[in-house]
Design a protein around this motif. Structure first.
Motif, PDB file in Angstrom:
ATOM      1  N   ALA A   1      55.104  85.514  51.322  1.00  0.00           N
ATOM      2  CA  ALA A   1      55.692  84.218  50.964  1.00  0.00           C
ATOM      3  C   ALA A   1      55.391  83.135  51.991  1.00  0.00           C
ATOM      4  N   VAL A   2      55.190  83.528  53.259  1.00  0.00           N
ATOM      5  CA  VAL A   2      54.991  82.528  54.313  1.00  0.00           C
ATOM      6  C   VAL A   2      53.617  82.600  54.963  1.00  0.00           C
ATOM      7  N   ARG A   3      52.839  83.604  54.648  1.00  0.00           N
ATOM      8  CA  ARG A   3      51.578  83.817  55.352  1.00  0.00           C
ATOM      9  C   ARG A   3      50.673  82.598  55.307  1.00  0.00           C
ATOM     10  N   ASP A   4      50.217  82.193  56.494  1.00  0.00           N
ATOM     11  CA  ASP A   4      49.263  81.092  56.661  1.00  0.00           C
ATOM     12  C   ASP A   4      49.781  79.761  56.131  1.00  0.00           C
ATOM     13  N   ARG A   5      51.118  79.609  56.114  1.00  0.00           N
ATOM     14  CA  ARG A   5      51.713  78.351  55.665  1.00  0.00           C
ATOM     15  C   ARG A   5      52.514  77.718  56.808  1.00  0.00           C
TER      16      ARG A   5
ATOM     17  N   TRP B   1      55.807  75.338  53.766  1.00  0.00           N
ATOM     18  CA  TRP B   1      55.217  74.249  52.986  1.00  0.00           C
ATOM     19  C   TRP B   1      54.452  74.833  51.783  1.00  0.00           C
ATOM     20  N   PRO B   2      54.235  74.034  50.728  1.00  0.00           N
ATOM     21  CA  PRO B   2      53.465  74.507  49.573  1.00  0.00           C
ATOM     22  C   PRO B   2      51.957  74.343  49.782  1.00  0.00           C
ATOM     23  N   VAL B   3      51.513  74.516  51.034  1.00  0.00           N
ATOM     24  CA  VAL B   3      50.097  74.394  51.387  1.00  0.00           C
ATOM     25  C   VAL B   3      49.750  75.559  52.312  1.00  0.00           C
ATOM     26  N   THR B   4      48.457  75.806  52.484  1.00  0.00           N
ATOM     27  CA  THR B   4      48.003  76.789  53.454  1.00  0.00           C
ATOM     28  C   THR B   4      47.235  76.074  54.565  1.00  0.00           C
ATOM     29  N   ARG B   5      46.985  76.821  55.644  1.00  0.00           N
ATOM     30  CA  ARG B   5      46.270  76.222  56.764  1.00  0.00           C
ATOM     31  C   ARG B   5      44.874  75.750  56.355  1.00  0.00           C
ATOM     32  N   ALA B   6      44.329  76.296  55.267  1.00  0.00           N
ATOM     33  CA  ALA B   6      42.988  75.915  54.824  1.00  0.00           C
ATOM     34  C   ALA B   6      42.953  74.517  54.234  1.00  0.00           C
TER      35      ALA B   6
ATOM     36  N   PRO C   1      48.574  70.711  48.158  1.00  0.00           N
ATOM     37  CA  PRO C   1      49.423  71.836  47.751  1.00  0.00           C
ATOM     38  C   PRO C   1      48.686  72.799  46.823  1.00  0.00           C
ATOM     39  N   ASP C   2      48.970  74.084  47.010  1.00  0.00           N
ATOM     40  CA  ASP C   2      48.426  75.106  46.111  1.00  0.00           C
ATOM     41  C   ASP C   2      49.535  75.717  45.260  1.00  0.00           C
ATOM     42  N   GLN C   3      50.743  75.147  45.365  1.00  0.00           N
ATOM     43  CA  GLN C   3      51.874  75.585  44.552  1.00  0.00           C
ATOM     44  C   GLN C   3      52.681  74.369  44.113  1.00  0.00           C
ATOM     45  N   LEU C   4      53.055  74.348  42.845  1.00  0.00           N
ATOM     46  CA  LEU C   4      54.022  73.385  42.342  1.00  0.00           C
ATOM     47  C   LEU C   4      55.363  74.110  42.373  1.00  0.00           C
TER      48      LEU C   4
ATOM     49  N   ALA D   1      57.594  66.289  47.683  1.00  0.00           N
ATOM     50  CA  ALA D   1      57.169  65.272  48.641  1.00  0.00           C
ATOM     51  C   ALA D   1      56.736  65.961  49.932  1.00  0.00           C
ATOM     52  N   ARG D   2      55.850  65.338  50.660  1.00  0.00           N
ATOM     53  CA  ARG D   2      55.365  65.902  51.926  1.00  0.00           C
ATOM     54  C   ARG D   2      56.536  66.242  52.852  1.00  0.00           C
ATOM     55  N   ASP D   3      56.464  67.403  53.473  1.00  0.00           N
ATOM     56  CA  ASP D   3      57.453  67.866  54.444  1.00  0.00           C
ATOM     57  C   ASP D   3      58.794  68.222  53.807  1.00  0.00           C
ATOM     58  N   ARG D   4      58.835  68.356  52.473  1.00  0.00           N
ATOM     59  CA  ARG D   4      60.029  68.870  51.819  1.00  0.00           C
ATOM     60  C   ARG D   4      59.747  70.313  51.412  1.00  0.00           C
TER      61      ARG D   4
END
Length: 351
Positions: free
Chosen positions: A49-53, A132-137, A142-145, A243-246
């Motif tokens: 759930a949190v890997r690389d996020r 966050w709904p993004v990965t380090r890549a 976002p890669d998740q809604l 929104a960013r950072d939410r």
């Protein structure tokens, strides 16, 4: 005499846990070590759930103890803080990533890549993980809604499930697939995997389009109103979670309440008979051992395309005059955003 600390071997990393016998959840007698043991028991799930996020840590230094003993413990009544920047004493095995906050300032957040980092965070009194709904890549795409169906006073989890059924219909019409989990409270979270090619502004508008369509179909059940005075007894679709950072609590995260519930991934078929209080630090390990990591379906599913939702958003604006909605109060003013004025304050009689 209580043990001063214990040292655990977590995938080849030595992790020291201080004050293991300190009670973190007084109402149910759960200790700090039991929180660590819980995260180890669901290790594959919480790490997935949190890997690389980029991950914000919700830390409760004194445990989940209410500031006002007459009220339930929780974020509205507790001594806690959100650790957004990398904390001091970060071990060598814990990775980080640079991100940009809504203000435009940059920061460095913890970005877990192994279970030892999760356990270390629990040792640092982290109760809940907020990735966050993004990965380090691709930290800006976002890669998740993530859709938060939030029950308002007078509604409950059953109503959120009803709203989830409507949401599922709307998603299917746009060839998108959602995966539900309990929030750990009365709400329901639904994750939709998407291709990481849209900005936070675009993904938020896509979520608003979904919410408006749900509201059109079931106005008595759901609302997008940012202002609490207008929500009524309905399920609020918290569009600003994109929104960013939410962020919202990750799957398998422990929630800060008297019951020590956890955010539990479920199948759609389970929702009708589910009760959020059934999923706790004590019960979730057995369920995880039985059904496995249901949240892994989010990563393995075919990521969706937001193009048709963004077309719907444009149509809602051109045909109905439905443009953007207010951002959170601490957010910078955004292009096209309506005034952040509480409706009752617009009435001259109240000036």
């Amino acid at each position: 005499m209580p043990s001063a600390s214990v040292t655990l071997d977590v995938d080849g990393h030595k992790v020291k846990v201080s004050s293991p016998e300190r009670v973190c959840f007084p109402k149910v007698g759960i200790t700090k070590l039991q929180i660590v043991e819980y995260y180890l028991a669901v290790g594959k799930g919480i790490l997935g759930a949190v890997r690389d996020r980029p991950t914000t840590l919700e830390r409760w230094p004194k445990g989940v103890i209410p500031l006002d003993p007459a009220e339930p413990a929780g974020p509205a009544n507790g001594d806690f803080f959100y650790q957004k920047h990398v904390p001091k004493g970060l071990p060598a095995y814990a990775e980080t990533v640079d991100i940009t906050f809504p203000s435009g300032r940059s920061g460095t957040e913890i970005c877990p890549s192994n279970l030892a980092t999760v356990v270390w965070a629990a040792h640092m009194n982290t109760i809940t993980f907020h990735p966050w709904p993004v990965t380090r890549a691709a930290v800006d795409q976002p890669d998740q809604l993530r859709i938060d169906l939030d029950p308002q006073p007078g509604t409950d989890f059953t109503d959120a499930v009803r709203a989830g059924d409507v949401l599922r219909e709307v998603l299917a019409e746009h060839d998108l697939h959602g995966f539900p989990k309990t929030s750990g409270g009365r709400g329901l979270h639904v994750y939709v995997p998407i291709r990481p090619q849209w900005s936070f502004v675009e993904t938020r508008r896509a979520l608003i389009a979904i919410g408006r369509e749900m509201e059109r179909r079931t106005p008595e059940l759901v609302t997008l109103s940012w202002w609490k005075e207008e929500r009524g007894e309905r399920i609020f679709i918290d569009y600003n979670q994109m929104a960013r950072d939410r962020t919202i609590a990750s799957a398998y995260s422990v929630r800060a309440n008297d019951r020590a519930t956890v955010s539990a991934p479920l199948t759609w078929d389970e929702l009708a008979d589910a009760a959020p209080d059934d999923f706790t630090v004590r019960t979730m390990p057995a369920r995880f051992a039985e059904v496995g990591d249901l949240h892994a379906r989010v990563a393995s599913a075919q990521p969706g395309d937001l193009a048709s939702l963004l077309e719907l958003s444009a149509k809602q604006e051109s045909d109905l005059g439905l443009g953007d909605l207010p951002y959170p109060p601490d957010y910078p003013k955004m292009p096209g955003e309506p005034p952040r004025v509480q409706p009752s304050r617009k009435n001259p009689a109240n000036w």
